[in-house]
Design a protein around this motif. Sequence first.
Motif, PDB file in Angstrom:
ATOM      1  N   LYS A   2     -11.144 -11.693   4.262  1.00  0.00           N
ATOM      2  CA  LYS A   2     -10.046 -10.739   4.085  1.00  0.00           C
ATOM      3  C   LYS A   2     -10.540  -9.305   4.159  1.00  0.00           C
ATOM      4  CE  LYS A   2      -8.096 -13.954   0.660  1.00  0.00           C
ATOM      5  NZ  LYS A   2      -9.362 -14.535   0.177  1.00  0.00           N
ATOM      6  N   VAL A   3      -9.572  -8.404   4.403  1.00  0.00           N
ATOM      7  CA  VAL A   3      -9.842  -6.971   4.455  1.00  0.00           C
ATOM      8  C   VAL A   3      -8.726  -6.242   3.705  1.00  0.00           C
ATOM      9  CG1 VAL A   3      -8.612  -6.762   6.678  1.00  0.00           C
ATOM     10  CG2 VAL A   3     -10.227  -4.981   5.990  1.00  0.00           C
ATOM     11  N   TYR A   4      -9.085  -5.166   3.010  1.00  0.00           N
ATOM     12  CA  TYR A   4      -8.125  -4.283   2.344  1.00  0.00           C
ATOM     13  C   TYR A   4      -8.793  -3.490   1.228  1.00  0.00           C
ATOM     14  CZ  TYR A   4      -4.140  -2.645  -0.484  1.00  0.00           C
ATOM     15  OH  TYR A   4      -3.251  -1.873  -1.181  1.00  0.00           O
ATOM     16  N   GLY A   5      -9.696  -4.124   0.473  1.00  0.00           N
ATOM     17  CA  GLY A   5     -10.204  -3.547  -0.761  1.00  0.00           C
ATOM     18  C   GLY A   5     -11.290  -2.508  -0.566  1.00  0.00           C
ATOM     19  N   ILE A   6     -11.746  -1.985  -1.703  1.00  0.00           N
ATOM     20  CA  ILE A   6     -12.810  -0.980  -1.753  1.00  0.00           C
ATOM     21  C   ILE A   6     -14.166  -1.672  -1.633  1.00  0.00           C
ATOM     22  CG2 ILE A   6     -13.921   0.736  -3.230  1.00  0.00           C
ATOM     23  CD1 ILE A   6     -11.176   1.206  -4.525  1.00  0.00           C
TER      24      ILE A   6
ATOM     25  N   ARG B 122      -8.369   1.434  -1.260  1.00  0.00           N
ATOM     26  CA  ARG B 122      -7.669   0.238  -0.788  1.00  0.00           C
ATOM     27  C   ARG B 122      -6.659   0.598   0.300  1.00  0.00           C
ATOM     28  NH1 ARG B 122      -8.043  -0.194  -6.342  1.00  0.00           N
ATOM     29  NH2 ARG B 122      -9.191  -2.023  -7.101  1.00  0.00           N
ATOM     30  N   GLY B 123      -6.561  -0.264   1.292  1.00  0.00           N
ATOM     31  CA  GLY B 123      -5.595  -0.034   2.349  1.00  0.00           C
ATOM     32  C   GLY B 123      -6.059  -0.617   3.664  1.00  0.00           C
ATOM     33  N   LEU B 124      -5.269  -0.379   4.694  1.00  0.00           N
ATOM     34  CA  LEU B 124      -5.549  -0.890   6.027  1.00  0.00           C
ATOM     35  C   LEU B 124      -5.377   0.238   7.037  1.00  0.00           C
ATOM     36  CD1 LEU B 124      -3.467  -4.194   5.802  1.00  0.00           C
ATOM     37  CD2 LEU B 124      -5.961  -4.039   5.702  1.00  0.00           C
ATOM     38  N   SER B 125      -6.195   0.219   8.036  1.00  0.00           N
ATOM     39  CA  SER B 125      -6.076   1.116   9.182  1.00  0.00           C
ATOM     40  C   SER B 125      -6.908   0.498  10.283  1.00  0.00           C
ATOM     41  CB  SER B 125      -6.607   2.520   8.849  1.00  0.00           C
ATOM     42  OG  SER B 125      -8.007   2.484   8.617  1.00  0.00           O
ATOM     43  N   ALA B 126      -6.707   0.954  11.519  1.00  0.00           N
ATOM     44  CA  ALA B 126      -7.529   0.439  12.608  1.00  0.00           C
ATOM     45  C   ALA B 126      -9.004   0.730  12.343  1.00  0.00           C
ATOM     46  CB  ALA B 126      -7.090   1.073  13.933  1.00  0.00           C
ATOM     47  N   TYR B 127      -9.288   1.906  11.790  1.00  0.00           N
ATOM     48  CA  TYR B 127     -10.653   2.292  11.450  1.00  0.00           C
ATOM     49  C   TYR B 127     -11.256   1.326  10.435  1.00  0.00           C
ATOM     50  CZ  TYR B 127     -14.295   5.157   9.143  1.00  0.00           C
ATOM     51  OH  TYR B 127     -15.454   5.626   8.594  1.00  0.00           O
ATOM     52  N   LYS B 128     -10.502   1.065   9.379  1.00  0.00           N
ATOM     53  CA  LYS B 128     -11.031   0.218   8.312  1.00  0.00           C
ATOM     54  C   LYS B 128     -11.166  -1.234   8.761  1.00  0.00           C
ATOM     55  CE  LYS B 128     -10.725  -0.356   3.348  1.00  0.00           C
ATOM     56  NZ  LYS B 128     -10.147   0.201   2.108  1.00  0.00           N
ATOM     57  N   ILE B 129     -10.191  -1.714   9.491  1.00  0.00           N
ATOM     58  CA  ILE B 129     -10.242  -3.095   9.970  1.00  0.00           C
ATOM     59  C   ILE B 129     -11.482  -3.309  10.835  1.00  0.00           C
ATOM     60  CG2 ILE B 129      -9.127  -4.752  11.526  1.00  0.00           C
ATOM     61  CD1 ILE B 129      -6.426  -3.589  10.441  1.00  0.00           C
TER      62      ILE B 129
ATOM     63  N   GLN C  49      -7.661 -12.133   7.306  1.00  0.00           N
ATOM     64  CA  GLN C  49      -6.451 -11.949   6.516  1.00  0.00           C
ATOM     65  C   GLN C  49      -6.359 -10.544   5.902  1.00  0.00           C
ATOM     66  OE1 GLN C  49      -6.177 -16.113   4.192  1.00  0.00           O
ATOM     67  NE2 GLN C  49      -8.218 -15.245   4.304  1.00  0.00           N
ATOM     68  N   MET C  50      -5.163  -9.976   5.948  1.00  0.00           N
ATOM     69  CA  MET C  50      -4.878  -8.762   5.194  1.00  0.00           C
ATOM     70  C   MET C  50      -4.713  -9.165   3.733  1.00  0.00           C
ATOM     71  SD  MET C  50      -2.176  -7.051   7.869  1.00  0.00           S
ATOM     72  CE  MET C  50      -1.606  -8.657   8.497  1.00  0.00           C
ATOM     73  N   HIS C  51      -5.555  -8.642   2.859  1.00  0.00           N
ATOM     74  CA  HIS C  51      -5.553  -9.071   1.464  1.00  0.00           C
ATOM     75  C   HIS C  51      -4.270  -8.655   0.749  1.00  0.00           C
ATOM     76  CE1 HIS C  51      -8.832 -10.215  -1.693  1.00  0.00           C
ATOM     77  NE2 HIS C  51      -7.700 -10.812  -1.944  1.00  0.00           N
ATOM     78  N   HIS C  52      -3.675  -7.553   1.183  1.00  0.00           N
ATOM     79  CA  HIS C  52      -2.400  -7.057   0.650  1.00  0.00           C
ATOM     80  C   HIS C  52      -1.679  -6.308   1.755  1.00  0.00           C
ATOM     81  CE1 HIS C  52      -3.315  -7.954  -3.602  1.00  0.00           C
ATOM     82  NE2 HIS C  52      -4.553  -7.626  -3.274  1.00  0.00           N
ATOM     83  N   ILE C  53      -0.402  -6.064   1.565  1.00  0.00           N
ATOM     84  CA  ILE C  53       0.366  -5.268   2.504  1.00  0.00           C
ATOM     85  C   ILE C  53       0.029  -3.787   2.310  1.00  0.00           C
ATOM     86  CG2 ILE C  53       2.343  -5.045   0.932  1.00  0.00           C
ATOM     87  CD1 ILE C  53       2.666  -5.520   4.709  1.00  0.00           C
TER      88      ILE C  53
END
Length: 325
Positions: A85-89, A101-108, A128-132
């Motif tokens: 999963k991805v999303y957290g710190i 915490r969050g999602l972006s093309a950079y972070k993904i 998986q996106m860990h959260h919306i």
Amino acid sequence: MRYTSLGRTGLQVSRLCLGTMNFGPATEEKEAFRMMDAAVDAGINFFDTANVYGGAEHPGWTEEIIGRWFAQGGGRREKVVLATKVYGIMKDPNDGPNDPRGLSAYKIRRHLEASLRRLQTDHVELYQMHHIDRNVSWAELWEAFDVALYQGKIGYVGSSNFAGWDLITAQYEAKARHSFGLVSEQHKYSLLCRLPELELLPAAESQGIGVIAWSPLDGGVLGGNVNPTAGSRSERQKARIESLRPQLDAFAGLCREIGESEANVALAWTLRHPAITAPIIGPRTLGQLENTLRAAELDLSEEVIAQLDAIFPGPGGAGPKAYSW
């Protein structure tokens, strides 16, 4: 072990998913290795992890342990359908203002590459996106995931902790791009948490999204671990257990009557819902893992299901009929 398709895909996964969140903080590496070997030997081919697992001081620890297990060879990586999963710190100073915490093309992109390094593999089957993250457009998200798909770094995209309408929105936006969309949603679901039956499970089923149930034993409460004096439990947790005591006692009595463990009955119950692909089992020891394997083979009778519904009433079915006409 029984197997099923992951959502509407052709990928076959075991009806039990090995959760690895305890690896590192609660389960030392050698025991984790033994558990993963035993899981594969028992036919469990579906492993779930996350980049943040390992604790606040060591995010990524769990992925590192899995990576070292893969590195032993012997076909270990090839035998596993791997989800992370991805999303957290991740506390990477190079992320700078993109660390929260969050999602972006950079972070993904960055976090996927880091997960692959820790896992010592060149791809994961399910990302998986860990959260919306409602501050990021679906155009950006699907572009980022499509790039990773085209590169062969991920096989499918899943979500976790989404609402029913989030699933529908994600699929609508994916269809507009001619993308495959979500194949799974990881969601809290158990005899003590049946609210997903109102909206989430019907939405997932309508879209061919396989639901992976997390905390199917409600942190051990449905596994017979209900000692109110347990030192590891907070006062709030102990009070909650006592408030549930009549239900838990009735549940324990029913399980004794049919000669099955509470944990296996609770897990088998989740598997009955047509939207459920697999519950996640999160054992801390090899013994706990071995004791839950029967759940995948356990077929509960309609009489037992009726008794469970009486002990742990659900919301009344899918909405809006559960609360309207």
